[in-house]
Structure formats: structure tokens, C-alpha cells
Design an enzyme around this catalytic site. Structure first.
Site, PDB file in Angstrom:
ATOM      1  N   SER A 148       0.810  -1.220   0.000  1.00 15.48           N
ATOM      2  CA  SER A 148       0.000   0.000   0.000  1.00 15.48           C
ATOM      3  C   SER A 148       0.843   1.269   0.000  1.00 15.48           C
ATOM      4  O   SER A 148       0.338   2.347  -0.321  1.00 15.48           O
ATOM      5  CB  SER A 148      -0.944   0.007   1.206  1.00 15.48           C
ATOM      6  OG  SER A 148      -0.233  -0.174   2.415  1.00 15.48           O
ATOM      7  N   ASP A 403      -3.854   5.619  11.615  1.00 15.42           N
ATOM      8  CA  ASP A 403      -2.995   5.233  10.493  1.00 15.42           C
ATOM      9  C   ASP A 403      -1.672   5.964  10.673  1.00 15.42           C
ATOM     10  O   ASP A 403      -1.564   7.163  10.390  1.00 15.42           O
ATOM     11  CB  ASP A 403      -3.629   5.597   9.152  1.00 15.42           C
ATOM     12  CG  ASP A 403      -2.809   5.089   7.965  1.00 15.42           C
ATOM     13  OD1 ASP A 403      -1.670   4.637   8.186  1.00 15.42           O
ATOM     14  OD2 ASP A 403      -3.305   5.153   6.819  1.00 15.42           O
ATOM     15  N   HIS A 406       0.770   5.051   6.502  1.00  8.55           N
ATOM     16  CA  HIS A 406       0.644   5.769   5.229  1.00  8.55           C
ATOM     17  C   HIS A 406       0.845   7.266   5.443  1.00  8.55           C
ATOM     18  O   HIS A 406       0.883   7.747   6.577  1.00  8.55           O
ATOM     19  CB  HIS A 406      -0.709   5.467   4.585  1.00  8.55           C
ATOM     20  CG  HIS A 406      -0.935   4.011   4.365  1.00  8.55           C
ATOM     21  ND1 HIS A 406      -1.714   3.240   5.200  1.00  8.55           N
ATOM     22  CD2 HIS A 406      -0.445   3.165   3.417  1.00  8.55           C
ATOM     23  CE1 HIS A 406      -1.714   1.986   4.787  1.00  8.55           C
ATOM     24  NE2 HIS A 406      -0.938   1.913   3.705  1.00  8.55           N
TER      25      HIS A 406
END
Length: 428
Positions: A148, A403, A406
């Protein structure tokens, strides 16, 4: 992280270097070839001779005609506050990217993360010019392959390029896990294709990487049968970014038999030799060998080093302060962890080995070394702000979804693409 060495072309003239080359043995010729005659290098050449000796070759590759290249280690530098900041590079609100990365839209309050600029130690790094980038890619296919973090970088790039030309999304292959394969096409006169291929292990895997409801993976180390492998020859520029999944519990197969396991006390199998780092090296080597064998035309292959996450060990992963720091680390305040340093080392060494063994000089291998620059940016993650208008100005509860892996877009990830632009521009 070990000491690094940057090639400085100002220390001696090209003619002197060529004379030095003439006195070298066959063992060192391919090493000199990489340093002097390859297109511009963007990696820190760590232990090149040891790397070359480990992979060995008895025949030096043919030398490309001499060219004078400017060397710059973009991975070494510091984050500086940009007083000229006039606003975000792009508006992610109307871009096709994961909503969790739209930090401005989601209300992340400490927008200082947008004001920091990466300053390499030995040179300057210009911000990516979207119009120029599209001109450089005209008629080409740029593919991001990996986990990702590859998708994160691709989506931020596409969003920025959209400020010049709106692309059409021609493929959306999604499953429960997320975006498996996307392709954007920028129309004429650009005719640029940008794709993302979900392949967190680069080889075939079954388990958690396909279904988050599972707790481990089965990885087939010799199964280069992922969707990206069918398209590799059509990729003009390939960005490989993978590494975060390798420390996960897994059982490994190689040549049809179980090769071992990692962090799987529930199975009666011995731990695989070298642990997950050994697996990562084997997969990276086989991937680059495959790209080398299956690429028939000009190609730039960029292998990204791992960008560390910033889950603060003092808190649970779902605590509101798991990654709430509002500014970058200062020099010496935090070091790259040993695991990330070793993963980075694998990428550098295997990419150098691939460059030595490449079958055509028109096939170029480079390292996008982001480990250190990323490790200094705990402020650049969405954190608790992963939904639109998160908390709407209310206090953040103590327990939240976070998160800390990311990157906000716009945010630090744009500097990765600034470096990518330098590589693309150098390839002509």
C-alpha cells in the site's frame, strides 16, 4: 544504519577516472562501470565491492560511451521549514485516492506537516513540475508495484498531475482488502498510463494479504505469477515498493515444498534460514532477475527502500497519541530502527547487483532511498484523522483508529515523487 558513501564527480576528472579504470582488474571493471558510465545514481553506494564479489562475474559488461553525470545522494539531508509555502500542492478532495490519506479534508489540525521541505545534503531538490513530468512520460506506462505504500505514492502523484490534465480511470479492480489494480490514463497529447499493482510480497501469497480476517500468510517464493509479471515488458518505468508485509507470520514454499516458517509457533516447521530478511532478499533478487530477463526495451526500474511507520511504542496502536507528534524529528533525535535499516540494506545491495548483471544498458536500475527522510517525519501520517471532517472540532477520544503507516497527501510522500522526477528526467 551504516556509513554511506556518495560519489563526488568533482574530486577528479573523467579522463583521470578512465585512466584509473584501465589499470583495474576484471573483478573491478563492472563496479567502475556502475559508478562512471551508468545514468545518474541516486543511491548511497554501500559496500559496492563486497556486493559485487558476493554475486561475482568473470566477464565485465560492455562499457557505455562516457558521459559526465552529476551525482547526488537525495536520501541524505534534512527537513527544513519552507517560508515560501503558499498552500498545498494539490487539492485531494476531488482526487481518486484512499480517503484516509486526505488529511486536509479530514481536518488534521496541525497543518505544519505541509510546510516542511526535504533538503539534500549535497545538492538541491526541485519540486516536481506536473506539466514537465507529463511531458517526460509522454506515451509511456509508469507502474507502481508492491504494497500500500506503492499505492500511496502513486495516488499522490496522479492527484498532483491532475492539476494539469484530468485522467480517466480505466480500471478499478477492488476486493475486500482494497485496491488490487488501478489504471489512470492521461489523454492526448500526453497519452500517459499510470498503474498500481497490489503485490505486497511481489510473489504469490495467500492469507492475510488477501483477507484481513486471517492472521498469517502462505508465501510461494518461486511463484512469480502475480498480475504485474504479465505486464512487466510493457512498463517503461517501474517503481517497486514493498517490505512492510515481510515481518508478518508466514509459512514459505519454494519449489513445491515447505522451505520454513517465520513467527509461526503453531506449525511444526523450522524457522526459515535468515528469517524474514532472508526471504526479503531472495524475493527481491528473483524479482529483479525476472524484470531483467523479461524486459525487451528501454526501462527505468526504481526500487524504493522502506519508509518506516511511526507507531509510538509508549502507546497502544489505537491510542490518540500513537502518532500525534506535530513536527519532524530533529537531527539525532531518532535513529532508523535496525529492522528498517536491514530492509534498506537489502534493497541497496540487490539493486546494485541487478545493475551489474543487467542484460542491456537501456535497462536502468535505481534506488529511491527514502528510509532516512521518511523516518524523520512522524508528523506526516493521518493518525486519527482518517475520515472526512473527523471529530468536527471535538476533542479526540482516547481510543481511536489510527494510520501511522501511510502518508498524508499532500504531505511528505510528495518528496518521494520529487526524487522520482529527477530519475525520470535523467533517463531522457
Amino acid at each position: 544504519m551504516g556509513e554511506t558513501q556518495v560519489v563526488n564527480s568533482s574530486h577528479c576528472s573523467l579522463s583521470k577516472k578512465v585512466l584509473t579504470c584501465a589499470s583495474c582488474t576484471l573483478l573491478t571493471l563492472p563496479l567502475i562501470y556502475i559508478l562512471l558510465y551508468s545514468p545518474p545514481s541516486f543511491i548511497s553506494y554501500t559496500n559496492l565491492l563486497a556486493t559485487f564479489q558476493a554475486h561475482g562475474t568473470s566477464t565485465p559488461p560492455p562499457l557505455q560511451p562516457p558521459q559526465v553525470w552529476l551525482q547526488c545522494d537525495y536520501g541524505d539531508g534534512k527537513w527544513v521549514w519552507d517560508d515560501s509555502f503558499a498552500g498545498p500542492r494539490y487539492d485531494s478532495e476531488n482526487c481518486e485516492m484512499k480517503s484516509t490519506e486526505k488529511c486536509v479534508t479530514n481536518g488534521k489540525p496541525d497543518n505544519g506537516y505541509l510546510h516542511w521541505r526535504w533538503q539534500p545534503a549535497g545538492c538541491n531538490l526541485s519540486a516536481l513540475d506536473p506539466a514537465e513530468f507529463l511531458r517526460a512520460l509522454r506515451g509511456k506506462h509508469l507502474a507502481f508495484v508492491g504494497d500500500s505504500t506503492a499505492r500511496n505514492q502513486a495516488e499522490s502523484l496522479v492527484c498532483f498531475l491532475s492539476t494539469v490534465s484530468r485522467p480517466e480511470t480505466v480500471h478499478r479492480y477492488e476486493e475486500r482488502l482494497g485496491r488490487k489494480f488501478w489504471r489512470w490514463v492521461f489523454p492526448a497529447p500526453h497519452n500517459v498510463n499510470i498503474s498500481t499493482y497490489w503485490s505486497p510480497f511481489l510473489v504469490r501469497a495467500e492469507g492475510k494479504s488477501e483477507d484481513y480476517g486471517m492472521t498469517q500468510d502462505t508465501v510461494f517464493l518461486d511463484a512469480l505469477s502475480e498480475p504485474w509479471t504479465a505486464d512487466v515488458d510493457a512498463m517503461d518505468i517501474m517503481v517497486i515498493s514493498a517490505g512492510h508485509w515481510f515481518p508478518h507470520p508466514a509459512v514459505y514454499y519454494d519449489d513445491g515444498v515447505i522451505a520454513g516458517a517465520f513467527s509461526r509457533p503453531d506449525v511444526n516447521e523450522t524457522n526459515i534460514g535468515g528469517g524474514f530478511l532472508g526471504v526479503y532478499r531472495k524475493v527481491m533478487r528473483r524479482t529483479l532477475e525476472y524484470v531483467n530477463a523479461k524486459s525487451s526495451g528501454d526501462k527505468l526500474v526504481v526500487v524504493a527502500t522502506i519508509a518506516p511507520s511511526h507507531f509510538d511504542g509508549r502507546y497502544a496502536w489505537n491510542h490518540r497519541d500513537a502518532c500525534s507528534r506535530p513536527k519532524p524529528y530533529e537531527e539525532g533525535e531518532a535513529e532508523v530502527a535496525s529492522t528498517e535499516a536491514e530492509l534498506r540494506k537489502v534493497v541497496v545491495e540487490e539493486t546494485v547487483a541487478a545493475a551489474v548483471q543487467r542484460q542491456r544498458w537501456s535497462l536502468r536500475f535505481e534506488v529511491l532511498d527514502v528510509t532516512r527522510m521518511a523516518s524523520m517525519r512522524p508528523d506526516g501520517h493521518p493518525g486519527a484523522y482518517i475520515t472526512k471532517d473527523a471529530f468536527a472540532g471535538r476533542p479526540v477520544p482516547e481510543t481511536v483508529m489510527n494510520d501511522c503507516l501511510h502518508w498524508c497527501a499532500p504531505g511528505p510522500v510528495d518528496s518521494f515523487n520529487d526524487i522520482l522526477m529527477q530519475m525520470v528526467g535523467a533517463s531522457g
